[in-house]
Design an enzyme around this catalytic site. Structure first.
Site, PDB file in Angstrom:
ATOM      1  N   ASP A   7       0.872  -1.181   0.000  1.00 20.35           N
ATOM      2  CA  ASP A   7       0.000   0.000   0.000  1.00 20.35           C
ATOM      3  C   ASP A   7       0.903   1.222   0.000  1.00 20.35           C
ATOM      4  OD1 ASP A   7      -2.268   1.640   0.183  1.00 20.35           O
ATOM      5  OD2 ASP A   7      -2.177   1.635   2.369  1.00 20.35           O
ATOM      6  N   GLU A  66      -1.144  -1.272  -4.944  1.00 22.10           N
ATOM      7  CA  GLU A  66      -2.384  -0.537  -5.188  1.00 22.10           C
ATOM      8  C   GLU A  66      -2.101   0.669  -6.065  1.00 22.10           C
ATOM      9  OE1 GLU A  66      -6.116   0.151  -2.471  1.00 22.10           O
ATOM     10  OE2 GLU A  66      -4.579   1.629  -1.965  1.00 22.10           O
ATOM     11  N   ASP A 138      -2.277   0.776   7.374  1.00 18.17           N
ATOM     12  CA  ASP A 138      -1.636   0.635   6.056  1.00 18.17           C
ATOM     13  C   ASP A 138      -1.232  -0.818   5.803  1.00 18.17           C
ATOM     14  OD1 ASP A 138      -1.637   3.502   5.320  1.00 18.17           O
ATOM     15  OD2 ASP A 138      -0.333   3.672   7.057  1.00 18.17           O
TER      16      ASP A 138
END
EC number: 3.1.21.10
Length: 164
Positions: A7, A66, A138
């Site tokens: 992430d 992502e 996260d």
């Protein structure tokens, strides 16, 4: 097969490693690489070194990152894009195949709904990886990204077997 989910973030880059064992997923580790403060170059270096250390320690075979969304603040979006570059560079340098997923695709793969709340995503990650303790929000997001990629790989393997 081990999947590293990433992430991207400039201050906190979440990471999560899972293992695919047939139809089962197993949690290996998760955490957050923090960039600290100071000049941007030094912060990006700390993210890169931290992510490289995760790759060496946990030996993933593939990675997933992502895709970033555009913020209202152009300068913030640019900095996030630079952190995302680090998230792509470290696994690429290690020779890992990298999947990229939009946030809504991750939510849909994990929860079944593309606009799920963060709490719903974390609940489903806990459901799919029993006993997991998140190393922060996260890290939870990174595990969701890894799960999304694992589902993609599993469905791709099934399609290949059906064609054969």
């Amino acid at each position: 097969m081990r999947v590293l989910g990433i992430d991207p973030g400039l201050q906190n880059m979440g990471w999560g490693v899972i293992e695919i064992d047939g139809p089962r997923l197993r949690h290996i580790a998760n955490g957050t690489v923090r960039s600290g403060t100071g000049p941007l170059g030094g912060r990006l270096l700390r993210l890169y070194q931290g992510l490289c250390a995760v790759i060496v320690t946990h030996a993933p075979t593939v990675a997933a990152v992502e895709q970033t969304f555009v913020n209202k603040d152009a300068a913030g979006t640019l900095k996030l894009g630079q952190a995302r570059g680090i998230a792509l560079l470290a696994p690429a340098e290690a020779g890992l195949e990298i999947g990229e997923y939009a946030p809504n695709a991750v939510k849909k793969a994990v929860v079944g709904v593309g606009h799920a709340a963060k709490e719903q995503v974390q609940h489903m990650v806990r459901h799919q990886l029993p006993g997991v303790c998140f190393g922060g929000p996260d890290a939870a997001d990174a595990l969701a990204i890894a799960i999304c990629h694992a589902h993609h790989l599993q469905s791709r393997a099934i399609r290949i077997k059906v064609r054969a």
